[in-house]
Design a protein around this motif. Structure first.
Motif, PDB file in Angstrom:
ATOM      1  N   MET A   1       0.826  -1.179   0.000  1.00 38.20           N
ATOM      2  CA  MET A   1       0.000   0.000   0.000  1.00 38.20           C
ATOM      3  C   MET A   1       0.863   1.231   0.000  1.00 38.20           C
ATOM      4  N   PRO A   2       0.572   2.132  -0.842  1.00 37.12           N
ATOM      5  CA  PRO A   2       0.813   3.525  -0.516  1.00 37.12           C
ATOM      6  C   PRO A   2      -0.522   4.096  -0.006  1.00 37.12           C
ATOM      7  N   SER A  30       1.512   2.564 -10.373  1.00 37.68           N
ATOM      8  CA  SER A  30       0.849   1.549 -11.201  1.00 37.68           C
ATOM      9  C   SER A  30       0.785   1.934 -12.672  1.00 37.68           C
ATOM     10  N   SER A  31       1.891   2.356 -13.215  1.00 42.77           N
ATOM     11  CA  SER A  31       1.899   2.810 -14.608  1.00 42.77           C
ATOM     12  C   SER A  31       3.232   2.471 -15.268  1.00 42.77           C
ATOM     13  N   ASP A  32       3.301   2.747 -16.552  1.00 44.90           N
ATOM     14  CA  ASP A  32       4.579   2.580 -17.256  1.00 44.90           C
ATOM     15  C   ASP A  32       5.653   3.457 -16.620  1.00 44.90           C
ATOM     16  N   PRO A  43      -0.399  -3.332  -8.058  1.00 49.42           N
ATOM     17  CA  PRO A  43      -1.831  -3.363  -8.354  1.00 49.42           C
ATOM     18  C   PRO A  43      -2.455  -2.014  -7.962  1.00 49.42           C
ATOM     19  N   ARG A  44      -3.334  -1.498  -8.799  1.00 53.17           N
ATOM     20  CA  ARG A  44      -3.912  -0.170  -8.544  1.00 53.17           C
ATOM     21  C   ARG A  44      -4.633  -0.111  -7.196  1.00 53.17           C
ATOM     22  N   PHE A  45      -5.269  -1.210  -6.796  1.00 55.32           N
ATOM     23  CA  PHE A  45      -6.037  -1.155  -5.552  1.00 55.32           C
ATOM     24  C   PHE A  45      -5.147  -1.082  -4.320  1.00 55.32           C
ATOM     25  N   ARG A 153      -7.810  -6.549  -7.571  1.00 52.81           N
ATOM     26  CA  ARG A 153      -8.442  -6.879  -6.293  1.00 52.81           C
ATOM     27  C   ARG A 153      -7.651  -8.016  -5.659  1.00 52.81           C
ATOM     28  N   SER A 154      -7.875  -8.217  -4.364  1.00 56.39           N
ATOM     29  CA  SER A 154      -7.240  -9.350  -3.700  1.00 56.39           C
ATOM     30  C   SER A 154      -8.013 -10.617  -4.022  1.00 56.39           C
TER      31      SER A 154
END
Length: 171
Positions: A1-2, A30-32, A43-45, A153-154
């Protein structure tokens, strides 16, 4: 997490601006850009952004009420500076330079360009103190983490299972 917490004056941002900021913050990880500059993609989440609107008479800096001040607190737990630097093949100092340069660039239109003073700091927390949905997150760059990234998602996985915990090349 951030986990990003932004303590802002009331009505500093519209709902659309908050959504845009949250997307830009998430893209740091979460990007290039994160893959190329930090050596990983989360992961974005994993990224959470919370806006706390503060009344001027509830925000004090140096013992004085401030209506033009933004405090940003960030907690990093999914990756360490040292681990990211090793993956990217650069020094911790270079990781931090890239990170802060990117953050300062995208924050400027929302902060300095609007006359806000800003204090920003990042804290690191031990990976082993973190859980999502009652699970210890998968090993960085493992097949299980790659699945979490794709699904955003998890999902259950078997820790210690070589097919799930096997470290993959950086994403």
């Amino acid at each position: 997490m951030p986990l990003w917490q932004l303590f802002t004056p009331e009505n500093a941002y519209t709902p659309e601006e908050k959504a845009d900021l949250a997307d830009k913050i998430t893209n740091i990880y979460s990007s290039d850009w994160s893959r190329e500059n930090l050596g990983f993609v989360l992961p974005r989440f994993y990224t959470s952004v919370v806006f706390h609107e503060i009344k001027a008479d509830d925000f004090y800096v140096g013992g004085e009420s401030r209506s033009n001040f933004i405090q940003i607190e960030v907690v990093h737990i999914a990756r360490t500076n040292e681990g990211a630097a090793a993956l990217a093949g650069i020094t911790v100092e270079e990781i931090l330079r890239r990170y802060f340069e990117n953050v300062n660039d995208f924050l400027k239109p929302y902060t300095a360009d609007r006359g806000y003073e800003v204090e920003f700091h990042v804290e690191a927390a031990p990976f082993e103190t973190w859980q999502i949905d009652g699970m210890v997150p998968p090993v960085p760059h493992s097949e299980a983490e790659q699945r979490w990234y794709k699904e955003n998602r998890s999902s259950p996985y078997v820790a210690g299972n070589p097919s799930e915990d096997m470290r993959m090349s950086p994403a």
